[in-house]
Write a protein that holds these residues in place. Sequence first.
Motif, PDB file in Angstrom:
ATOM      1  N   PRO A   1     -37.151 215.132  44.420  1.00 43.53           N
ATOM      2  CA  PRO A   1     -37.976 215.803  43.403  1.00 43.53           C
ATOM      3  C   PRO A   1     -38.836 214.847  42.578  1.00 43.53           C
ATOM      4  O   PRO A   1     -39.985 215.150  42.260  1.00 43.53           O
ATOM      5  CB  PRO A   1     -36.958 216.529  42.527  1.00 43.53           C
ATOM      6  N   GLU A   2     -38.304 213.671  42.266  1.00 41.85           N
ATOM      7  CA  GLU A   2     -39.074 212.744  41.440  1.00 41.85           C
ATOM      8  C   GLU A   2     -40.304 212.174  42.147  1.00 41.85           C
ATOM      9  O   GLU A   2     -41.197 211.628  41.505  1.00 41.85           O
ATOM     10  CB  GLU A   2     -38.191 211.619  40.893  1.00 41.85           C
ATOM     11  N   SER A   3     -40.382 212.321  43.467  1.00 46.71           N
ATOM     12  CA  SER A   3     -41.567 211.857  44.190  1.00 46.71           C
ATOM     13  C   SER A   3     -42.792 212.712  43.896  1.00 46.71           C
ATOM     14  O   SER A   3     -43.917 212.275  44.134  1.00 46.71           O
ATOM     15  CB  SER A   3     -41.296 211.838  45.694  1.00 46.71           C
ATOM     16  N   ALA A   4     -42.583 213.915  43.377  1.00 45.37           N
ATOM     17  CA  ALA A   4     -43.731 214.742  42.993  1.00 45.37           C
ATOM     18  C   ALA A   4     -44.555 214.036  41.914  1.00 45.37           C
ATOM     19  O   ALA A   4     -45.786 214.082  41.931  1.00 45.37           O
ATOM     20  CB  ALA A   4     -43.273 216.115  42.514  1.00 45.37           C
ATOM     21  N   ALA A   5     -43.886 213.351  40.984  1.00 44.85           N
ATOM     22  CA  ALA A   5     -44.602 212.617  39.939  1.00 44.85           C
ATOM     23  C   ALA A   5     -45.434 211.490  40.548  1.00 44.85           C
ATOM     24  O   ALA A   5     -46.581 211.263  40.147  1.00 44.85           O
ATOM     25  CB  ALA A   5     -43.627 212.065  38.904  1.00 44.85           C
ATOM     26  N   THR A   6     -44.882 210.795  41.522  1.00 42.72           N
ATOM     27  CA  THR A   6     -45.625 209.726  42.190  1.00 42.72           C
ATOM     28  C   THR A   6     -46.834 210.301  42.920  1.00 42.72           C
ATOM     29  O   THR A   6     -47.936 209.756  42.827  1.00 42.72           O
ATOM     30  CB  THR A   6     -44.712 208.971  43.172  1.00 42.72           C
ATOM     31  N   ALA A   7     -46.645 211.417  43.640  1.00 39.40           N
ATOM     32  CA  ALA A   7     -47.762 212.054  44.356  1.00 39.40           C
ATOM     33  C   ALA A   7     -48.840 212.508  43.378  1.00 39.40           C
ATOM     34  O   ALA A   7     -50.038 212.358  43.652  1.00 39.40           O
ATOM     35  CB  ALA A   7     -47.247 213.230  45.188  1.00 39.40           C
ATOM     36  N   ARG A   8     -48.438 213.046  42.232  1.00 34.64           N
ATOM     37  CA  ARG A   8     -49.420 213.454  41.217  1.00 34.64           C
ATOM     38  C   ARG A   8     -50.206 212.253  40.708  1.00 34.64           C
ATOM     39  O   ARG A   8     -51.435 212.305  40.566  1.00 34.64           O
ATOM     40  CB  ARG A   8     -48.721 214.157  40.045  1.00 34.64           C
ATOM     41  N   ARG A   9     -49.508 211.181  40.434  1.00 35.82           N
ATOM     42  CA  ARG A   9     -50.177 209.979  39.918  1.00 35.82           C
ATOM     43  C   ARG A   9     -51.147 209.398  40.942  1.00 35.82           C
ATOM     44  O   ARG A   9     -52.256 208.983  40.600  1.00 35.82           O
ATOM     45  CB  ARG A   9     -49.147 208.937  39.502  1.00 35.82           C
ATOM     46  N   LEU A  10     -50.726 209.337  42.189  1.00 34.70           N
ATOM     47  CA  LEU A  10     -51.607 208.817  43.237  1.00 34.70           C
ATOM     48  C   LEU A  10     -52.852 209.693  43.389  1.00 34.70           C
ATOM     49  O   LEU A  10     -53.965 209.188  43.506  1.00 34.70           O
ATOM     50  CB  LEU A  10     -50.851 208.724  44.565  1.00 34.70           C
ATOM     51  N   THR A  11     -52.648 210.997  43.367  1.00 37.20           N
ATOM     52  CA  THR A  11     -53.770 211.925  43.484  1.00 37.20           C
ATOM     53  C   THR A  11     -54.715 211.760  42.295  1.00 37.20           C
ATOM     54  O   THR A  11     -55.940 211.702  42.466  1.00 37.20           O
ATOM     55  CB  THR A  11     -53.249 213.375  43.568  1.00 37.20           C
ATOM     56  N   GLN A  12     -54.151 211.661  41.113  1.00 38.50           N
ATOM     57  CA  GLN A  12     -54.968 211.506  39.899  1.00 38.50           C
ATOM     58  C   GLN A  12     -55.835 210.253  39.961  1.00 38.50           C
ATOM     59  O   GLN A  12     -57.033 210.305  39.710  1.00 38.50           O
ATOM     60  CB  GLN A  12     -54.067 211.448  38.673  1.00 38.50           C
ATOM     61  N   VAL A  13     -55.225 209.119  40.286  1.00 39.12           N
ATOM     62  CA  VAL A  13     -55.982 207.877  40.249  1.00 39.12           C
ATOM     63  C   VAL A  13     -57.071 207.851  41.317  1.00 39.12           C
ATOM     64  O   VAL A  13     -58.179 207.357  41.069  1.00 39.12           O
ATOM     65  CB  VAL A  13     -55.054 206.633  40.321  1.00 39.12           C
TER      66      VAL A  13
ATOM     67  N   ASP B   1     -56.742 220.342  38.854  1.00 42.87           N
ATOM     68  CA  ASP B   1     -56.381 221.341  39.868  1.00 42.87           C
ATOM     69  C   ASP B   1     -55.720 220.693  41.077  1.00 42.87           C
ATOM     70  O   ASP B   1     -54.702 221.180  41.584  1.00 42.87           O
ATOM     71  CB  ASP B   1     -57.607 222.141  40.306  1.00 42.87           C
ATOM     72  N   ALA B   2     -56.284 219.587  41.556  1.00 40.90           N
ATOM     73  CA  ALA B   2     -55.716 218.916  42.732  1.00 40.90           C
ATOM     74  C   ALA B   2     -54.318 218.379  42.437  1.00 40.90           C
ATOM     75  O   ALA B   2     -53.425 218.469  43.284  1.00 40.90           O
ATOM     76  CB  ALA B   2     -56.639 217.788  43.189  1.00 40.90           C
ATOM     77  N   VAL B   3     -54.110 217.845  41.246  1.00 40.74           N
ATOM     78  CA  VAL B   3     -52.797 217.319  40.860  1.00 40.74           C
ATOM     79  C   VAL B   3     -51.766 218.452  40.825  1.00 40.74           C
ATOM     80  O   VAL B   3     -50.641 218.297  41.311  1.00 40.74           O
ATOM     81  CB  VAL B   3     -52.890 216.573  39.509  1.00 40.74           C
ATOM     82  N   LEU B   4     -52.140 219.592  40.276  1.00 44.21           N
ATOM     83  CA  LEU B   4     -51.237 220.748  40.262  1.00 44.21           C
ATOM     84  C   LEU B   4     -50.897 221.181  41.683  1.00 44.21           C
ATOM     85  O   LEU B   4     -49.728 221.395  42.022  1.00 44.21           O
ATOM     86  CB  LEU B   4     -51.871 221.919  39.501  1.00 44.21           C
ATOM     87  N   LEU B   5     -51.902 221.275  42.542  1.00 45.19           N
ATOM     88  CA  LEU B   5     -51.666 221.766  43.897  1.00 45.19           C
ATOM     89  C   LEU B   5     -50.879 220.775  44.744  1.00 45.19           C
ATOM     90  O   LEU B   5     -50.038 221.194  45.546  1.00 45.19           O
ATOM     91  CB  LEU B   5     -52.991 222.128  44.561  1.00 45.19           C
ATOM     92  N   VAL B   6     -51.130 219.476  44.584  1.00 48.42           N
ATOM     93  CA  VAL B   6     -50.340 218.508  45.343  1.00 48.42           C
ATOM     94  C   VAL B   6     -48.881 218.588  44.917  1.00 48.42           C
ATOM     95  O   VAL B   6     -47.973 218.468  45.736  1.00 48.42           O
ATOM     96  CB  VAL B   6     -50.898 217.073  45.242  1.00 48.42           C
TER      97      VAL B   6
END
Length: 167
Positions: free
Chosen positions: A51-63, A78-83
């Motif tokens: 579950p904590e990998s969702a935060a990493t995926a959000r951060r990668l998508t954001q940057v 929007d992309a961060v929410l959807l990822v």
Amino acid sequence: MAGLEGMEQPRRHAHAAAARWSPTVEDEHALKALELYGNPAEAEVPLPSRPESAATARRLTQVVILRHWGLTAKTTEDAVLLVSELVGNAVRHTGARVFGLRLHRRRGWIRVEVRDPSRGLPCLMPVQEMDISGRGLFLVDKLADRWGVDLLPRGKTTWFEMRVADR
């Protein structure tokens, strides 16, 4: 995950977290994630199916979307929410040990992909106003311009695409 101690932990006191959060700190966490895991716009980034990998995926998508591609805050949000929703599905429903994150950009579009080893297809369920779960693909369906699933010989890639203005 080496180097990310404390970043992936759920916050227990929302009021304390709100006082410490700032865009600069979040950018630093995103850049650290990019350094540790790699750039999903250059190659698929493998992440542990936790579950904590969702935060990493959000951060990668954001940057990538906001800083590297220079797209709008709304597109990034929007992309961060959807990822997060696609990663949540991969973690919750596939039994995988690892999933992959990949971002693509082409003229007028961005595409975000989450690959996992399960061939089980995600299902868009009807959502009721009071539902507290099961909204992931509903959100993807509403916010993305297109989404789908590509079956692979070993697994699948669930993806969404969003139109973007080229600068």
